[in-house]
Design an enzyme around this catalytic site. Sequence first.
Site, PDB file in Angstrom:
ATOM      1  N   TYR A  48     -28.870   5.880  21.501  1.00  0.00           N
ATOM      2  CA  TYR A  48     -29.631   5.354  20.364  1.00  0.00           C
ATOM      3  C   TYR A  48     -30.699   4.352  20.799  1.00  0.00           C
ATOM      4  O   TYR A  48     -31.908   4.607  20.663  1.00  0.00           O
ATOM      5  CB  TYR A  48     -28.642   4.722  19.381  1.00  0.00           C
ATOM      6  CG  TYR A  48     -29.253   4.014  18.199  1.00  0.00           C
ATOM      7  CD1 TYR A  48     -30.315   4.567  17.489  1.00  0.00           C
ATOM      8  CD2 TYR A  48     -28.738   2.787  17.775  1.00  0.00           C
ATOM      9  CE1 TYR A  48     -30.850   3.909  16.383  1.00  0.00           C
ATOM     10  CE2 TYR A  48     -29.248   2.133  16.682  1.00  0.00           C
ATOM     11  CZ  TYR A  48     -30.310   2.698  15.989  1.00  0.00           C
ATOM     12  OH  TYR A  48     -30.836   2.046  14.904  1.00  0.00           O
ATOM     13  N   ASP A  77     -27.774   9.734  32.138  1.00  0.00           N
ATOM     14  CA  ASP A  77     -26.900   9.679  30.967  1.00  0.00           C
ATOM     15  C   ASP A  77     -25.906  10.831  31.071  1.00  0.00           C
ATOM     16  O   ASP A  77     -26.298  11.958  31.398  1.00  0.00           O
ATOM     17  CB  ASP A  77     -27.738   9.807  29.683  1.00  0.00           C
ATOM     18  CG  ASP A  77     -27.000   9.372  28.430  1.00  0.00           C
ATOM     19  OD1 ASP A  77     -25.876   9.849  28.217  1.00  0.00           O
ATOM     20  OD2 ASP A  77     -27.558   8.565  27.664  1.00  0.00           O
ATOM     21  N   SER A 133     -22.045  11.549  26.873  1.00  0.00           N
ATOM     22  CA  SER A 133     -20.729  11.421  26.243  1.00  0.00           C
ATOM     23  C   SER A 133     -20.833  10.926  24.809  1.00  0.00           C
ATOM     24  O   SER A 133     -19.948  11.198  23.994  1.00  0.00           O
ATOM     25  CB  SER A 133     -19.835  10.486  27.067  1.00  0.00           C
ATOM     26  OG  SER A 133     -20.417   9.200  27.175  1.00  0.00           O
ATOM     27  N   LYS A 158     -19.136   1.059  23.615  1.00  0.00           N
ATOM     28  CA  LYS A 158     -19.686  -0.047  22.852  1.00  0.00           C
ATOM     29  C   LYS A 158     -19.064  -0.322  21.487  1.00  0.00           C
ATOM     30  O   LYS A 158     -19.670  -1.018  20.674  1.00  0.00           O
ATOM     31  CB  LYS A 158     -21.193   0.172  22.657  1.00  0.00           C
ATOM     32  CG  LYS A 158     -21.547   1.420  21.851  1.00  0.00           C
ATOM     33  CD  LYS A 158     -23.050   1.609  21.739  1.00  0.00           C
ATOM     34  CE  LYS A 158     -23.447   2.793  20.889  1.00  0.00           C
ATOM     35  NZ  LYS A 158     -23.038   2.659  19.484  1.00  0.00           N
ATOM     36  N   SER A 199     -24.846  -8.341  24.712  1.00  0.00           N
ATOM     37  CA  SER A 199     -24.470  -8.362  23.304  1.00  0.00           C
ATOM     38  C   SER A 199     -24.198  -9.780  22.852  1.00  0.00           C
ATOM     39  O   SER A 199     -23.712 -10.613  23.621  1.00  0.00           O
ATOM     40  CB  SER A 199     -23.210  -7.514  23.100  1.00  0.00           C
ATOM     41  OG  SER A 199     -22.667  -7.709  21.816  1.00  0.00           O
ATOM     42  N   TYR A 248     -14.465  -5.119  24.470  1.00  0.00           N
ATOM     43  CA  TYR A 248     -15.877  -4.738  24.607  1.00  0.00           C
ATOM     44  C   TYR A 248     -16.731  -5.955  24.947  1.00  0.00           C
ATOM     45  O   TYR A 248     -17.515  -5.951  25.902  1.00  0.00           O
ATOM     46  CB  TYR A 248     -16.377  -4.089  23.315  1.00  0.00           C
ATOM     47  CG  TYR A 248     -17.884  -4.073  23.208  1.00  0.00           C
ATOM     48  CD1 TYR A 248     -18.650  -3.258  24.033  1.00  0.00           C
ATOM     49  CD2 TYR A 248     -18.545  -4.895  22.285  1.00  0.00           C
ATOM     50  CE1 TYR A 248     -20.031  -3.259  23.959  1.00  0.00           C
ATOM     51  CE2 TYR A 248     -19.915  -4.901  22.203  1.00  0.00           C
ATOM     52  CZ  TYR A 248     -20.661  -4.083  23.033  1.00  0.00           C
ATOM     53  OH  TYR A 248     -22.034  -4.092  22.955  1.00  0.00           O
ATOM     54  N   LYS A 263     -19.021  -7.185  28.482  1.00  0.00           N
ATOM     55  CA  LYS A 263     -20.395  -7.682  28.508  1.00  0.00           C
ATOM     56  C   LYS A 263     -20.454  -9.072  29.157  1.00  0.00           C
ATOM     57  O   LYS A 263     -21.349  -9.364  29.957  1.00  0.00           O
ATOM     58  CB  LYS A 263     -20.969  -7.742  27.082  1.00  0.00           C
ATOM     59  CG  LYS A 263     -21.171  -6.381  26.429  1.00  0.00           C
ATOM     60  CD  LYS A 263     -22.267  -5.579  27.108  1.00  0.00           C
ATOM     61  CE  LYS A 263     -22.642  -4.346  26.311  1.00  0.00           C
ATOM     62  NZ  LYS A 263     -23.690  -3.537  26.959  1.00  0.00           N
ATOM     63  N   PHE A 309     -27.051  -8.167  18.532  1.00  0.00           N
ATOM     64  CA  PHE A 309     -25.824  -7.738  17.871  1.00  0.00           C
ATOM     65  C   PHE A 309     -25.931  -6.343  17.273  1.00  0.00           C
ATOM     66  O   PHE A 309     -25.478  -5.390  17.865  1.00  0.00           O
ATOM     67  CB  PHE A 309     -25.378  -8.740  16.805  1.00  0.00           C
ATOM     68  CG  PHE A 309     -23.894  -8.736  16.636  1.00  0.00           C
ATOM     69  CD1 PHE A 309     -23.266  -7.806  15.843  1.00  0.00           C
ATOM     70  CD2 PHE A 309     -23.110  -9.649  17.311  1.00  0.00           C
ATOM     71  CE1 PHE A 309     -21.889  -7.769  15.719  1.00  0.00           C
ATOM     72  CE2 PHE A 309     -21.732  -9.639  17.192  1.00  0.00           C
ATOM     73  CZ  PHE A 309     -21.123  -8.692  16.383  1.00  0.00           C
ATOM     74  N   ARG A 363     -24.125 -10.428  10.145  1.00  0.00           N
ATOM     75  CA  ARG A 363     -24.619 -10.161  11.491  1.00  0.00           C
ATOM     76  C   ARG A 363     -26.138 -10.262  11.505  1.00  0.00           C
ATOM     77  O   ARG A 363     -26.800 -10.247  10.460  1.00  0.00           O
ATOM     78  CB  ARG A 363     -24.208  -8.749  11.952  1.00  0.00           C
ATOM     79  CG  ARG A 363     -22.706  -8.513  12.059  1.00  0.00           C
ATOM     80  CD  ARG A 363     -22.089  -9.294  13.188  1.00  0.00           C
ATOM     81  NE  ARG A 363     -20.664  -9.019  13.342  1.00  0.00           N
ATOM     82  CZ  ARG A 363     -19.692  -9.717  12.762  1.00  0.00           C
ATOM     83  NH1 ARG A 363     -20.002 -10.745  11.974  1.00  0.00           N
ATOM     84  NH2 ARG A 363     -18.425  -9.417  12.965  1.00  0.00           N
TER      85      ARG A 363
END
Length: 338
Positions: A11, A31, A34, A84, A124, A148, A152, A177, A230
């Site tokens: 993305y 890449d 997956s 992620k 992140s 996760y 990071k 975020f 967020r």
Amino acid sequence: MRVLVTGGAGYIGSHTTLALLEAGHDVLVVDDLSNSSEESLRRVTELTGRTPGFVKANVRDEAALDAAFAGFTPDAVIHFAGWKAVGESTQIPLTYYRENLGSTFTLLEAMAKHGCHRIVFSSSATVYGDMSEPPFTEDAPTGATNPYGRTKHMIEQILQDVAAADPSLTVGVLRYFNPIGAHESGRIGEDPKGIPNNLLPFVAQVAAGRREKLMIFGDDYPTPDGTGTRDYIHVVDLAAGHLAALGKLAEASGYHVWNLGTGNPTSVLDIVKAFEKASGITIPYQIVARRPGDVASSYADPTKANAELGWSARLTIDDACADAYRWQSSNPNGFADA
């Protein structure tokens, strides 16, 4: 500049690859597909008139990565590849540590072997955890609340240590975020495999009829409407931030951290209302229990990035929802519609 982009079919990666090509850079994407689709890169080619190189491989594959570096000889790396999802990471933590840390080790070793000395890392804002109150500045205490986020945080520590040991290495760490939205063309956007772990693609799939309703994890947080808040940032702004960091590293040295964000907290219900406004579709939802590892509020203070990178977020939540709806309505099944 020749830029190797790990996770470049995903993305954020695909939008950044597009921005790099538009800016005149040569790009090689590594890449394993997956959680992404090669169709995203075909559409990037369609939109830019330029074709990025592509190697289908997990970044932990030492032989494949060595061959990629040898054939492309990158000047810089942007590192997106990794698992992620906060909730998922609490269920399969070993996978997260193996994939996210292992890929970074292999990448840094390949960079050292092939004389590539510049890396932008997709970190992140989860690294801020619940150690301090938002808005977070780059010097706020860090300490993630889920596996996760810990990966990071650990990668940031690794990069800082490696940069200290190797003065030729220049590192830019970008903390953000929740990227949302899609390219304004509606040709590329977020297309998670399986059940979406992020808010907006789930909302969009409910609007498209692929999901019955949205599950909102908790409405009893100490926020204005009880749902988590967020710093939602348009993915196109985010891609521009990666290019700005890449340019800054060309004239800098050492280790640098920048927040990329709007500086404004937005709640889950705010996003739902904005998407309903953009689409004209009512989004059914159900309040369920809080999700493990989540915090009430997380948003960035982007002042440092504004000043040092000359970057700021331009696009709004309404823009992001309109673009996301354009993408989802044009591609109800994501890239599978191709």
